[in-house]
Design an enzyme around this catalytic site. Structure first.
Site, PDB file in Angstrom:
ATOM      1  N   GLN A  78      27.927  19.558 -20.915  1.00 44.96           N
ATOM      2  CA  GLN A  78      27.599  18.225 -20.412  1.00 44.96           C
ATOM      3  C   GLN A  78      28.523  17.878 -19.242  1.00 44.96           C
ATOM      4  O   GLN A  78      29.610  17.358 -19.429  1.00 44.96           O
ATOM      5  CB  GLN A  78      27.733  17.185 -21.525  1.00 44.96           C
ATOM      6  CG  GLN A  78      27.219  15.844 -21.090  1.00 44.96           C
ATOM      7  CD  GLN A  78      27.090  14.873 -22.233  1.00 44.96           C
ATOM      8  OE1 GLN A  78      27.153  15.222 -23.405  1.00 44.96           O
ATOM      9  NE2 GLN A  78      26.910  13.614 -21.899  1.00 44.96           N
ATOM     10  N   PHE A  79      28.046  18.165 -18.029  1.00 42.07           N
ATOM     11  CA  PHE A  79      28.858  17.926 -16.839  1.00 42.07           C
ATOM     12  C   PHE A  79      29.186  16.452 -16.638  1.00 42.07           C
ATOM     13  O   PHE A  79      30.174  16.105 -16.001  1.00 42.07           O
ATOM     14  CB  PHE A  79      28.183  18.506 -15.585  1.00 42.07           C
ATOM     15  CG  PHE A  79      27.030  17.694 -15.055  1.00 42.07           C
ATOM     16  CD1 PHE A  79      27.237  16.742 -14.073  1.00 42.07           C
ATOM     17  CD2 PHE A  79      25.749  17.891 -15.545  1.00 42.07           C
ATOM     18  CE1 PHE A  79      26.178  15.989 -13.579  1.00 42.07           C
ATOM     19  CE2 PHE A  79      24.689  17.153 -15.063  1.00 42.07           C
ATOM     20  CZ  PHE A  79      24.898  16.196 -14.076  1.00 42.07           C
ATOM     21  N   THR A  80      28.387  15.557 -17.217  1.00 37.08           N
ATOM     22  CA  THR A  80      28.612  14.131 -17.014  1.00 37.08           C
ATOM     23  C   THR A  80      29.908  13.631 -17.652  1.00 37.08           C
ATOM     24  O   THR A  80      30.323  12.503 -17.397  1.00 37.08           O
ATOM     25  CB  THR A  80      27.425  13.294 -17.536  1.00 37.08           C
ATOM     26  OG1 THR A  80      27.247  13.559 -18.921  1.00 37.08           O
ATOM     27  CG2 THR A  80      26.149  13.618 -16.766  1.00 37.08           C
TER      28      THR A  80
END
Length: 150
Positions: A78-80
Site C-alpha cells: 500500500q504505497f499510500t
C-alpha cells in the site's frame, strides 16, 4: 518503510473478484516502501511484526505474539502509507518508492517475514486494484515506521 498492523479475526484480499489471499485469526499487515528502505528495515520490521505481543493470553492480557496463538499473516502492499498531506488537500506520494523498486522491496520483505514467522504468509497482488476485507479484533491497530523507531 511503514506498516499498519491490524489484529484480525479474519481478513482477505480480492483482485478481479478472485480472493488472492485469506487468513483467519492473525495479522493484516499493510506495507509501504520508500527508496531508502533496505534489508535492515525489512529485518527490523519483520521481527517486530512477528514478535509483537498483541494477542490475549489465558488471563485476557495482550501478552502473546502471532506465533504463540498459531495466527496467520496477510501482507498487502500500500504505497499510500507514504502520503504527505502537508500542503493542500491532494496527498503527495513523492516519498513512496517507484513501482519497479517497490515491487522488488515487497518481494524481499515477504521472504523476510516468512522466514521470521517460519510459515507461509498470504498476500495481495502488488500494484493491483485490491479490495481488502477484515474484521478488526479489539480493535488493535499499530503503526510502525522504520525511520522513526519508537
Amino acid at each position: 518503510m511503514r506498516v499498519i498492523i491490524q489484529r484480525v479475526k479474519h481478513a482477505s484480499v480480492t483482485v478481479d473478484d478472485k480472493i488472492t489471499g485469506s487468513i483467519n485469526h492473525g495479522l493484516l499487515v499493510l506495507v509501504g516502501f520508500e527508496a531508502e528502505d533496505n534489508q535492515e528495515d525489512f529485518e527490523w520490521i519483520a521481527k517486530k511484526i512477528v514478535q509483537l505481543r498483541i494477542f490475549n493470553d489465558e488471563n485476557n492480557v495482550m501478552n502473546c505474539d502471532v506465533k504463540q496463538v498459531n495466527g496467520e499473516i496477510l501482507v498487502v502492499s500500500q504505497f499510500t502509507l507514504h502520503a504527505s498531506t502537508k500542503k493542500g488537500n491532494r496527498p503527495s506520494y513523492i516519498k513512496a518508492s517507484k513501482p519497479d523498486l517497490a515491487n522488488l522491496q515487497y518481494i524481499n520483505f515477504l521472504s523476510v517475514i516468512e522466514r521470521n514467522l517460519d510459515s507461509k504468509i498470504e498476500t495481495g497482488i502488488f500494484g493491483a486494484d485490491m479490495k481488502v476485507e477484515l474484521l478488526n479484533d479489539g480493535p488493535v491497530t499499530i503503526f510502525i515506521d522504520s525511520k522513526n523507531r519508537e
